[in-house]
Motif scaffolding. Structure first.
Motif, PDB file in Angstrom:
ATOM      1  N   GLU A 313       0.931  -1.266  -0.137  1.00 53.93           N
ATOM      2  CA  GLU A 313      -0.067  -0.187  -0.061  1.00 53.93           C
ATOM      3  C   GLU A 313       0.924   1.173  -0.021  1.00 53.93           C
ATOM      4  O   GLU A 313       1.987   1.500   0.780  1.00 53.93           O
ATOM      5  N   THR A 314       0.584   2.265  -0.863  1.00 55.24           N
ATOM      6  CA  THR A 314       1.050   3.354  -0.778  1.00 55.24           C
ATOM      7  C   THR A 314       0.286   4.254   0.518  1.00 55.24           C
ATOM      8  O   THR A 314      -0.742   3.902   0.769  1.00 55.24           O
ATOM      9  N   ALA A 315       0.851   5.564   0.791  1.00 57.68           N
ATOM     10  CA  ALA A 315      -0.091   6.261   1.770  1.00 57.68           C
ATOM     11  C   ALA A 315      -1.098   6.706   1.087  1.00 57.68           C
ATOM     12  O   ALA A 315      -2.297   6.743   1.479  1.00 57.68           O
ATOM     13  N   LEU A 316      -1.302   7.042  -0.426  1.00 53.21           N
ATOM     14  CA  LEU A 316      -2.667   7.348  -0.770  1.00 53.21           C
ATOM     15  C   LEU A 316      -3.714   6.161  -0.775  1.00 53.21           C
ATOM     16  O   LEU A 316      -4.888   6.476  -0.737  1.00 53.21           O
ATOM     17  N   ASP A 317      -3.320   5.019  -0.836  1.00 55.24           N
ATOM     18  CA  ASP A 317      -4.120   3.999  -0.559  1.00 55.24           C
ATOM     19  C   ASP A 317      -5.017   4.091   0.729  1.00 55.24           C
ATOM     20  O   ASP A 317      -5.989   3.324   0.788  1.00 55.24           O
ATOM     21  N   LEU A 318      -4.217   4.586   1.661  1.00 57.33           N
ATOM     22  CA  LEU A 318      -4.949   4.806   2.951  1.00 57.33           C
ATOM     23  C   LEU A 318      -5.853   6.121   3.220  1.00 57.33           C
ATOM     24  O   LEU A 318      -6.310   6.309   4.228  1.00 57.33           O
ATOM     25  N   ALA A 319      -5.870   6.856   1.976  1.00 55.62           N
ATOM     26  CA  ALA A 319      -6.654   8.059   2.405  1.00 55.62           C
ATOM     27  C   ALA A 319      -8.324   7.834   2.432  1.00 55.62           C
ATOM     28  O   ALA A 319      -8.853   8.811   2.969  1.00 55.62           O
ATOM     29  N   ASP A 320      -8.613   6.751   1.992  1.00 56.43           N
ATOM     30  CA  ASP A 320     -10.141   6.400   2.395  1.00 56.43           C
ATOM     31  C   ASP A 320     -10.983   7.572   1.976  1.00 56.43           C
ATOM     32  O   ASP A 320     -11.952   7.889   2.569  1.00 56.43           O
ATOM     33  N   GLY A 321     -10.732   8.171   0.595  1.00 56.10           N
ATOM     34  CA  GLY A 321     -11.772   9.149   0.067  1.00 56.10           C
ATOM     35  C   GLY A 321     -11.777  10.530   0.991  1.00 56.10           C
ATOM     36  O   GLY A 321     -12.728  11.308   0.489  1.00 56.10           O
ATOM     37  N   ASN A 322     -10.567  10.687   1.746  1.00 59.57           N
ATOM     38  CA  ASN A 322     -10.667  11.995   2.103  1.00 59.57           C
ATOM     39  C   ASN A 322      -9.870  13.005   1.337  1.00 59.57           C
ATOM     40  O   ASN A 322      -8.863  13.085   0.921  1.00 59.57           O
ATOM     41  N   ASN A 323     -10.983  13.933   0.690  1.00 57.91           N
ATOM     42  CA  ASN A 323     -10.639  14.799  -0.195  1.00 57.91           C
ATOM     43  C   ASN A 323      -9.522  15.729   0.094  1.00 57.91           C
ATOM     44  O   ASN A 323      -8.654  16.206  -0.709  1.00 57.91           O
ATOM     45  N   ASP A 324      -9.348  16.415   1.213  1.00 58.87           N
ATOM     46  CA  ASP A 324      -8.520  17.191   1.819  1.00 58.87           C
ATOM     47  C   ASP A 324      -6.916  16.257   1.691  1.00 58.87           C
ATOM     48  O   ASP A 324      -6.007  17.211   1.075  1.00 58.87           O
ATOM     49  N   ILE A 325      -6.978  15.306   1.935  1.00 61.64           N
ATOM     50  CA  ILE A 325      -5.498  14.451   1.862  1.00 61.64           C
ATOM     51  C   ILE A 325      -5.408  14.291   0.409  1.00 61.64           C
ATOM     52  O   ILE A 325      -4.232  14.215  -0.044  1.00 61.64           O
ATOM     53  N   LEU A 326      -6.349  13.918  -0.423  1.00 68.53           N
ATOM     54  CA  LEU A 326      -6.161  13.571  -1.611  1.00 68.53           C
ATOM     55  C   LEU A 326      -5.733  14.701  -2.286  1.00 68.53           C
ATOM     56  O   LEU A 326      -4.781  14.523  -3.354  1.00 68.53           O
ATOM     57  N   ALA A 327      -5.845  15.920  -2.108  1.00 68.27           N
ATOM     58  CA  ALA A 327      -5.326  17.038  -2.752  1.00 68.27           C
ATOM     59  C   ALA A 327      -4.312  17.415  -2.249  1.00 68.27           C
ATOM     60  O   ALA A 327      -3.470  18.115  -3.275  1.00 68.27           O
ATOM     61  N   LEU A 328      -3.382  16.529  -1.569  1.00 67.38           N
ATOM     62  CA  LEU A 328      -2.154  16.837  -1.305  1.00 67.38           C
ATOM     63  C   LEU A 328      -1.161  15.946  -2.335  1.00 67.38           C
ATOM     64  O   LEU A 328       0.067  16.139  -2.281  1.00 67.38           O
ATOM     65  N   PHE A 329      -1.594  14.918  -2.867  1.00 69.77           N
ATOM     66  CA  PHE A 329      -0.996  14.107  -3.778  1.00 69.77           C
ATOM     67  C   PHE A 329      -0.895  14.643  -5.209  1.00 69.77           C
ATOM     68  O   PHE A 329      -2.124  15.348  -5.739  1.00 69.77           O
ATOM     69  N   PRO A 330       0.046  14.620  -5.892  1.00 74.56           N
ATOM     70  CA  PRO A 330       0.064  15.137  -7.289  1.00 74.56           C
ATOM     71  C   PRO A 330      -0.897  14.159  -8.025  1.00 74.56           C
ATOM     72  O   PRO A 330      -1.139  13.095  -7.694  1.00 74.56           O
ATOM     73  N   PHE A 331      -1.455  14.630  -9.118  1.00 76.15           N
ATOM     74  CA  PHE A 331      -2.552  13.998  -9.696  1.00 76.15           C
ATOM     75  C   PHE A 331      -1.954  12.894 -10.448  1.00 76.15           C
ATOM     76  O   PHE A 331      -2.949  11.798 -10.773  1.00 76.15           O
ATOM     77  N   ASP A 332      -0.855  12.811 -11.028  1.00 72.91           N
ATOM     78  CA  ASP A 332      -0.342  11.728 -11.584  1.00 72.91           C
ATOM     79  C   ASP A 332       0.055  10.650 -11.025  1.00 72.91           C
ATOM     80  O   ASP A 332       0.565   9.477 -11.242  1.00 72.91           O
ATOM     81  N   ASP A 333      -0.241  10.901  -9.418  1.00 70.93           N
ATOM     82  CA  ASP A 333       0.062   9.675  -8.416  1.00 70.93           C
ATOM     83  C   ASP A 333      -1.183   8.979  -8.393  1.00 70.93           C
ATOM     84  O   ASP A 333      -1.320   7.727  -7.904  1.00 70.93           O
ATOM     85  N   ILE A 334      -2.525   9.520  -8.814  1.00 68.03           N
ATOM     86  CA  ILE A 334      -3.705   8.869  -8.431  1.00 68.03           C
ATOM     87  C   ILE A 334      -4.025   8.044  -9.735  1.00 68.03           C
ATOM     88  O   ILE A 334      -4.152   8.458 -10.946  1.00 68.03           O
ATOM     89  N   GLN A 335      -4.213   6.899  -9.476  1.00 73.45           N
ATOM     90  CA  GLN A 335      -4.696   5.799 -10.279  1.00 73.45           C
ATOM     91  C   GLN A 335      -6.008   5.182  -9.902  1.00 73.45           C
ATOM     92  O   GLN A 335      -6.389   5.107  -8.873  1.00 73.45           O
ATOM     93  N   ILE A 336      -6.646   4.864 -11.025  1.00 76.17           N
ATOM     94  CA  ILE A 336      -8.146   3.860 -11.027  1.00 76.17           C
ATOM     95  C   ILE A 336      -8.082   2.758 -11.796  1.00 76.17           C
ATOM     96  O   ILE A 336      -7.588   3.051 -13.027  1.00 76.17           O
ATOM     97  N   SER A 337      -7.859   1.668 -11.152  1.00 76.39           N
ATOM     98  CA  SER A 337      -7.819   0.490 -11.823  1.00 76.39           C
ATOM     99  C   SER A 337      -6.504   0.263 -12.785  1.00 76.39           C
ATOM    100  O   SER A 337      -6.521  -0.039 -13.673  1.00 76.39           O
TER     101      SER A 337
END
Length: 346
Positions: A313-337
């Motif tokens: 798991e990356t830290a992002l995997d643990l965000a559990d949909g928290n938009n405030d935390i998701l906003a901290l991560f660069p968009f190119d780190d966010i993946q779907i499937s």
């Protein structure tokens, strides 16, 4: 028990400094004065056996008062500039008093400290040789442990000035410096650290108690920021891992949501990507605890958002949909499937 097994009690028995009274007895003996100093109770020992309660852990009151303690020491006018053996006027009764140990393993110095009689304690410290000053009672507490617990800074200084063994551990594995760090006793900690050689200080700073915690870990867990600054100024390893799960002080500060400690450790050069035994970084813990403020601090300090723990798991995997935390991560780190969301039209 198998031959390879090793128990905490075995270590304590091997390391306990409890032979100093015999050393002191030999110091007191002159060439023609060969009085026996056996383990059998002598008449003055009754003064100590009257103590019915444990004094070395709870510091409770008992039949031994400060006044009676003063009476015990009264009249012991030694010339502390000379060795006790050459000081005139030491009677056999006085020798027995000074070398007696209570049923709880306390010397008269332990008792003076327990009753917070700084004056008597300092007199005894000047009188006794180092071997006696290092004696540990049945909770493996040395006089330095007790003086630290009670924040008797003058006594701590007097002991340190006599080059006592600051590395001794009590029944919980704590040195006196551990005690000071846990309870925020900054002055006591300063006296100890300033009085140690660099080599001995490094050894104590690396020592872990039976819970696997070093001094910096205890200071962080107790939010003792002044103590943390003192330890850092004295070269404490900011990335030392506690022995149970491999957490650094930064991990511990994140766990208890202590922003001040996180800033302090990061400014001091703590490894922002230090991994626990399970691979979790401080950022994993901050995100898993939904702590946006600390997660932001870690990201601003260069935390690697792509690091994975043993669960992959990356830290992002643990965000559990928290938009405030998701906003901290660069968009190119966010993946779907498995696909980056960059360039995807919704």
């Amino acid at each position: 028990m198998a031959s390879g097994d090793y128990r905490k009690d075995d270590f304590l028995e091997e390391s306990r400094m409890d032979s100093g009274i015999n050393s002191y007895c030999s110091i007191l003996k002159s060439g023609d004065q060969q009085r026996e100093c056996s383990g059998e109770p002598s008449e003055p020992r009754d003064t100590f056996s009257a103590v019915e309660e444990r004094l070395d852990s709870a510091y409770a009151s008992s039949s031994l008062t400060v006044e009676s303690l003063a009476e015990i020491v009264k009249g012991l006018t030694f010339d502390t500039k000379e060795a006790p053996a050459t000081s005139p006027g030491i009677s056999e009764q006085e020798e027995n008093i000074l070398t007696s140990i209570t049923d709880d393993g306390d010397t008269i110095l332990h008792l003076a400290i327990i009753h917070e009689d700084t004056s008597i304690a300092k007199q005894l410290i000047q009188l006794f040789p180092k071997e006696v000053l290092d004696i540990q009672n049945y909770l493996y507490q040395s006089p330095l442990h007790l003086a630290t617990y009670l924040n008797l800074t003058e006594v701590v200084k007097s002991l340190v000035d006599k080059s006592i063994s600051v590395e001794l551990q009590d029944s919980d594995g704590n040195t006196a410096l551990h005690v000071a760090c846990h309870h925020g006793l900054t002055t006591c900690a300063a006296e100890m650290t300033s009085g140690m050689s660099p080599g001995k200080l490094a050894l104590v700073l690396e020592t872990q108690n039976w819970r696997g915690l070093a001094c910096l870990h205890l200071a962080a867990l107790s939010r003792q920021h002044q103590i943390m600054k003192l330890l850092m100024a004295n070269g404490a390893d900011l990335n030392i891992k506690e022995g149970t799960s491999g957490k650094t002080a930064l991990h511990l500060a994140v766990e208890i949501h202590d922003t001040t400690s996180v800033k302090l450790l990061l400014s001091g050069g703590a490894n922002v990507d230090a991994a626990m035994f399970n691979g979790c970084t401080p950022l994993h813990l901050a995100v898993g605890r939904q702590d946006t403020a600390i997660a932001n601090l870690l990201c601003q300090s260069g935390a690697d958002t792509k690091l994975r723990n043993v669960e992959d798991e990356t830290a992002l995997d643990l965000a559990d949909g928290n938009n405030d935390i998701l906003a901290l991560f660069p968009f190119d780190d966010i993946q779907i499937s498995g696909r980056s969301v960059v360039g995807v039209n919704f």
